[in-house]
Scaffold this motif. Sequence first.
Motif, PDB file in Angstrom:
ATOM      1  N   ILE A   6      40.655  28.640  41.727  1.00 21.91           N
ATOM      2  CA  ILE A   6      40.540  30.003  41.223  1.00 21.91           C
ATOM      3  C   ILE A   6      41.413  30.109  39.985  1.00 21.91           C
ATOM      4  O   ILE A   6      42.602  29.784  40.028  1.00 21.91           O
ATOM      5  CB  ILE A   6      40.998  31.018  42.289  1.00 21.91           C
ATOM      6  N   LEU A   8      43.417  32.272  37.996  1.00 18.09           N
ATOM      7  CA  LEU A   8      44.044  33.586  38.148  1.00 18.09           C
ATOM      8  C   LEU A   8      43.982  34.420  36.874  1.00 18.09           C
ATOM      9  O   LEU A   8      44.013  35.647  36.937  1.00 18.09           O
ATOM     10  CB  LEU A   8      45.491  33.423  38.602  1.00 18.09           C
ATOM     11  N   GLU A  10      41.474  34.927  35.155  1.00 25.55           N
ATOM     12  CA  GLU A  10      40.215  35.673  35.150  1.00 25.55           C
ATOM     13  C   GLU A  10      40.278  36.920  36.034  1.00 25.55           C
ATOM     14  O   GLU A  10      39.412  37.772  35.958  1.00 25.55           O
ATOM     15  CB  GLU A  10      39.068  34.779  35.624  1.00 25.55           C
ATOM     16  N   LEU A  11      41.294  36.998  36.884  1.00 28.61           N
ATOM     17  CA  LEU A  11      41.421  38.141  37.798  1.00 28.61           C
ATOM     18  C   LEU A  11      42.376  39.155  37.176  1.00 28.61           C
ATOM     19  O   LEU A  11      43.553  39.233  37.507  1.00 28.61           O
ATOM     20  CB  LEU A  11      41.898  37.673  39.172  1.00 28.61           C
ATOM     21  N   LEU A  14      44.409  41.655  39.520  1.00 30.40           N
ATOM     22  CA  LEU A  14      44.889  41.073  40.778  1.00 30.40           C
ATOM     23  C   LEU A  14      46.061  41.866  41.356  1.00 30.40           C
ATOM     24  O   LEU A  14      46.053  42.228  42.526  1.00 30.40           O
ATOM     25  CB  LEU A  14      45.292  39.612  40.572  1.00 30.40           C
ATOM     26  N   GLU A  38      35.764  45.493  38.601  1.00 25.87           N
ATOM     27  CA  GLU A  38      36.495  44.224  38.625  1.00 25.87           C
ATOM     28  C   GLU A  38      36.279  43.508  39.963  1.00 25.87           C
ATOM     29  O   GLU A  38      36.015  42.309  39.992  1.00 25.87           O
ATOM     30  CB  GLU A  38      37.996  44.477  38.403  1.00 25.87           C
ATOM     31  N   ASN A  42      34.162  39.836  40.599  1.00 21.91           N
ATOM     32  CA  ASN A  42      34.897  38.654  41.057  1.00 21.91           C
ATOM     33  C   ASN A  42      35.154  38.693  42.566  1.00 21.91           C
ATOM     34  O   ASN A  42      36.189  38.220  43.033  1.00 21.91           O
ATOM     35  CB  ASN A  42      36.240  38.562  40.301  1.00 21.91           C
ATOM     36  N   GLN A  45      36.027  35.343  44.394  1.00 16.63           N
ATOM     37  CA  GLN A  45      37.357  34.817  44.067  1.00 16.63           C
ATOM     38  C   GLN A  45      38.449  35.636  44.761  1.00 16.63           C
ATOM     39  O   GLN A  45      39.395  35.069  45.315  1.00 16.63           O
ATOM     40  CB  GLN A  45      37.595  34.829  42.546  1.00 16.63           C
ATOM     41  N   TYR A  46      38.317  36.961  44.731  1.00 15.66           N
ATOM     42  CA  TYR A  46      39.328  37.799  45.393  1.00 15.66           C
ATOM     43  C   TYR A  46      39.341  37.555  46.901  1.00 15.66           C
ATOM     44  O   TYR A  46      40.398  37.439  47.511  1.00 15.66           O
ATOM     45  CB  TYR A  46      39.086  39.283  45.098  1.00 15.66           C
TER      46      TYR A  46
END
Length: 189
Positions: A6, A8, A10-11, A14, A38, A42, A45-46
């Motif tokens: 992942i 991070l 791109e998040l 978060l 958001e 994603n 991924q989250y």
Amino acid sequence: MQDSKIDLSELAYLTELFDLFNSGRHLNRSSDATLWHELEQNSAQYQCLFSNLGFELCIDGRGFAWFHDEEGSQNVNKQSRQLALLLMVIFDYQADCGRSFGQFYQWTIGSALLEGVYERHQGLLDAEELDQGALIKILENAVRKGFAIQENDHWRLLPSVYRYLDHFEAITEQASNSGVATYEGDESC
């Protein structure tokens, strides 16, 4: 997803999402479009990241998300029970007024509605030591947890209330099925 890494970077939200969910709040599409977008973009991924950290991120297609916690604290359970009771009596009151459960997020919950709910269910609410002032405090807590928003002098329920409505409908269906089983059992005697 399990074997991939992942990124991070791109998040972008978060920290905001983790803080929101970790505080026991719900994210609703209708009340926070930026965070919801958001999360939607994603979600895998989250969910993977939070799962690896020991959290279960649940995303409901009706437009809300939360960290699922099987255990919950004693205090959270008491608050949840009080909110469940308030929502139950509000739904009952609204049903008697001919309002559709599926449109609950459009209901305006103001002092007149709370007064009507309290008058109709006073015995039940008094047994739980909930006066009209306590009902307002429960709604204020519902705002903090992402179940309602306050607009001027009234509240509106958010899609996350489907979690309670689903339970109410399951209980009603279970009771209905129990009645059918009893009735069928009576017929065979």
